[in-house]
Design an enzyme around this catalytic site. Structure first.
Site, PDB file in Angstrom:
ATOM      1  N   HIS A  91       1.632   1.315  -5.996  1.00  0.00           N
ATOM      2  CA  HIS A  91       0.279   0.836  -6.002  1.00  0.00           C
ATOM      3  C   HIS A  91      -0.849   1.870  -6.526  1.00  0.00           C
ATOM      4  O   HIS A  91      -1.802   1.503  -7.293  1.00  0.00           O
ATOM      5  CB  HIS A  91      -0.300   0.317  -4.645  1.00  0.00           C
ATOM      6  CG  HIS A  91      -1.624  -0.108  -4.495  1.00  0.00           C
ATOM      7  ND1 HIS A  91      -2.312  -1.309  -5.297  1.00  0.00           N
ATOM      8  CD2 HIS A  91      -2.960   0.332  -3.650  1.00  0.00           C
ATOM      9  CE1 HIS A  91      -3.687  -1.342  -5.026  1.00  0.00           C
ATOM     10  NE2 HIS A  91      -3.862  -0.121  -4.147  1.00  0.00           N
TER      11      HIS A  91
ATOM     12  N   ASP B 108      -8.466  -1.458  -8.447  1.00  0.00           N
ATOM     13  CA  ASP B 108      -7.887  -1.563  -6.881  1.00  0.00           C
ATOM     14  C   ASP B 108      -7.436  -3.098  -6.882  1.00  0.00           C
ATOM     15  O   ASP B 108      -6.537  -3.269  -6.193  1.00  0.00           O
ATOM     16  CB  ASP B 108      -9.052  -1.121  -5.904  1.00  0.00           C
ATOM     17  CG  ASP B 108      -8.282  -1.257  -4.516  1.00  0.00           C
ATOM     18  OD1 ASP B 108      -7.110  -1.097  -4.415  1.00  0.00           O
ATOM     19  OD2 ASP B 108      -9.100  -1.408  -3.230  1.00  0.00           O
TER      20      ASP B 108
ATOM     21  N   HIS C 149       0.754  -1.106  -0.033  1.00  0.00           N
ATOM     22  CA  HIS C 149      -0.038  -0.127  -0.057  1.00  0.00           C
ATOM     23  C   HIS C 149       0.676   1.095   0.138  1.00  0.00           C
ATOM     24  O   HIS C 149       0.951   1.883   0.975  1.00  0.00           O
ATOM     25  CB  HIS C 149      -0.875  -0.015   1.093  1.00  0.00           C
ATOM     26  CG  HIS C 149      -1.953  -0.863   1.255  1.00  0.00           C
ATOM     27  ND1 HIS C 149      -2.051  -2.172   1.927  1.00  0.00           N
ATOM     28  CD2 HIS C 149      -3.098  -1.005   0.212  1.00  0.00           C
ATOM     29  CE1 HIS C 149      -3.117  -2.958   1.567  1.00  0.00           C
ATOM     30  NE2 HIS C 149      -3.872  -2.183   0.586  1.00  0.00           N
TER      31      HIS C 149
END
Length: 435
Positions: A175, A318, A171
């Protein structure tokens, strides 16, 4: 109550929540983070990835990080001119041409599903999120259309990138850049490109870029069971997603990027997109999407339906890593598992119940990925392919099937790493979606 600034920029959420979050800043920099008396509230999430956990996990707030953020814009302007390890004596104009030339070539194919965000991040000296997002906003003509101040926009993007934690294996800003590139691919799909407004596209790209802003590298259950103040602030509901949203709005306020635009509901819409990425609400969104597709009642002429499709597109972006070519997908799988296992080690160290998927003694990369693909990714992308039955959708499903088979083969021992070197068939032209 609602502060004057909220009214000026069209933000209409309860100020109590925003002022309790860590991203509220004073004009001089930052307000102190709120800390309670519970022992776990003193965990400094900036140090979770330090090798010496015992001496750092209970350290104070990361004041050094806060101070250096005041100079992040200047650091960025320098870093895009000066690659790491290059002497100061080298002419900057030569560096600009040589160093950014390859990145510019990659941006010409930013609509390719094989886009290597890891390579792009190296070519931009760790500025992939700033460079990519700025390029895409300009490519859609949004900077000119919304008369966005170039300096304010650049500063906003630099602050966004800086608020991602580079020490998180997964994260992090890379990303976010990867999700933004995937979102671009979806926005260019025929159904969406014919229907979306410029405002839809602007919100979609900004939501992708900020959807994990200031992620601490641990999940919501960890924050809840350690009585972290964010869990209390958001009443244990979409804790991280609410924080990402409020953090993004805080940066928009700080940079005054939208202050010249008419007051609108942009904050709520941005929040609605980011909140849709809460994986704990996956079945809720998927069921609604499936019902719409079964009843064939999605009308992209409706602002509400367009917004829902944007939510689904962001959800796909995502978690699209398993749908990328193997060499990219595998790297993401390793990174997310490393982050899971690191959380598990923290939980063991502090005698907390180890979260599912976070125990490196009970899980492997392969079994985590196979379960994730089977129960989360496949159902979502099957419905997305029903909605948008295109070459890109079939490419993603094809990679998903191959990657799942590869992890299964590694798990059973019927394959080894040498068998999974990228064959030509997996990087063939049908895997490319040019813009």
């Amino acid at each position: 109550g609602i502060c004057v600034m909220c009214c000026m920029c069209g933000v209409c959420f309860d100020n109590t929540f925003f002022n309790g979050d860590v991203r509220v800043r004073s004009q001089a920099g930052f307000e102190p983070e709120r800390r309670g008396s519970h022992p776990y509230l003193s965990i400094d999430f900036q140090t979770l990835h330090s090798t010496d956990h015992s001496s750092t996990i209970y350290s104070g707030a990361a004041t050094g990080r806060k101070i250096r953020r005041l100079f992040s814009f200047q650091r960025h302007l320098h870093s895009i001119r000066l690659p790491q390890g290059t002497s100061y004596s080298t002419p900057l104009h030569i560096l600009d041409e040589d160093y950014t030339g390859q990145a510019k070539c990659m941006l010409e194919k930013v609509g390719s599903w094989n886009f290597d965000i890891f390579l792009f991040d190296r070519l931009t000296n760790g500025n992939s999120l700033v460079t990519l997002t700025f390029h895409l906003l300009n490519r859609f003509g949004l900077i000119e259309l919304f008369q966005l101040d170039m300096v304010k926009l650049r500063r906003f993007l630099v602050l966004v990138q800086d608020d991602y934690h580079s020490q998180n294996p997964y994260h992090n800003a890379v990303h976010a850049a990867d999700v933004t590139q995937a979102m671009y691919c979806y926005l260019k799909e025929p159904k969406l490109s014919r229907s979306l407004t410029s405002c839809d596209i602007l919100l979609g790209l900004l939501a992708a870029a900020t959807h994990d802003l200031d992620h601490p590298g641990v999940n919501q259950p960890f924050l809840i069971k350690t009585d972290h103040y964010l869990a209390a602030l958001y009443r244990n509901s979409s804790v991280l997603e609410n924080h990402h949203w409020r953090s993004a709005v805080g940066l928009l306020r700080e940079t005054e990027l939208f202050f010249h635009l008419p007051a609108d509901d942009w904050s709520r819409q941005l929040g609605s997109l980011i909140l849709a990425t809460d994986i704990s609400r996956q079945n809720e969104y998927l069921s609604k999407f499936r019902t719409h597709l079964d009843q064939e009642d999605l009308c992209l002429g409706s602002a509400g339906d367009r917004h829902f499709v944007l939510q689904m597109a962001l959800k796909c972006a995502d978690i699209c890593n398993p749908c990328r070519p193997w060499e990219l997908s595998k790297q993401w799988s390793e990174k997310v598992t490393e982050e899971f296992f690191h959380q598990g080690e923290i939980e063991k160290q502090h005698k907390l119940e180890v979260s599912p998927l976070c125990d490196n003694q009970a899980n492997t990369i392969g079994n985590i990925q196979i379960g994730f693909m089977t129960y989360v990714v496949e159902p979502l992308f099957a419905e997305w392919a029903r909605f948008s039955d295109t070459r890109l959708s079939q490419t993603m499903l094809g990679h998903l099937g191959l990657n799942k088979a590869s992890w299964s083969g590694l798990q059973t021992g019927s394959m080894d790493e040498s068998d999974l070197e990228e064959p030509a068939s997996r990087t063939s032209p049908q895997g490319s979606q040019e813009s």
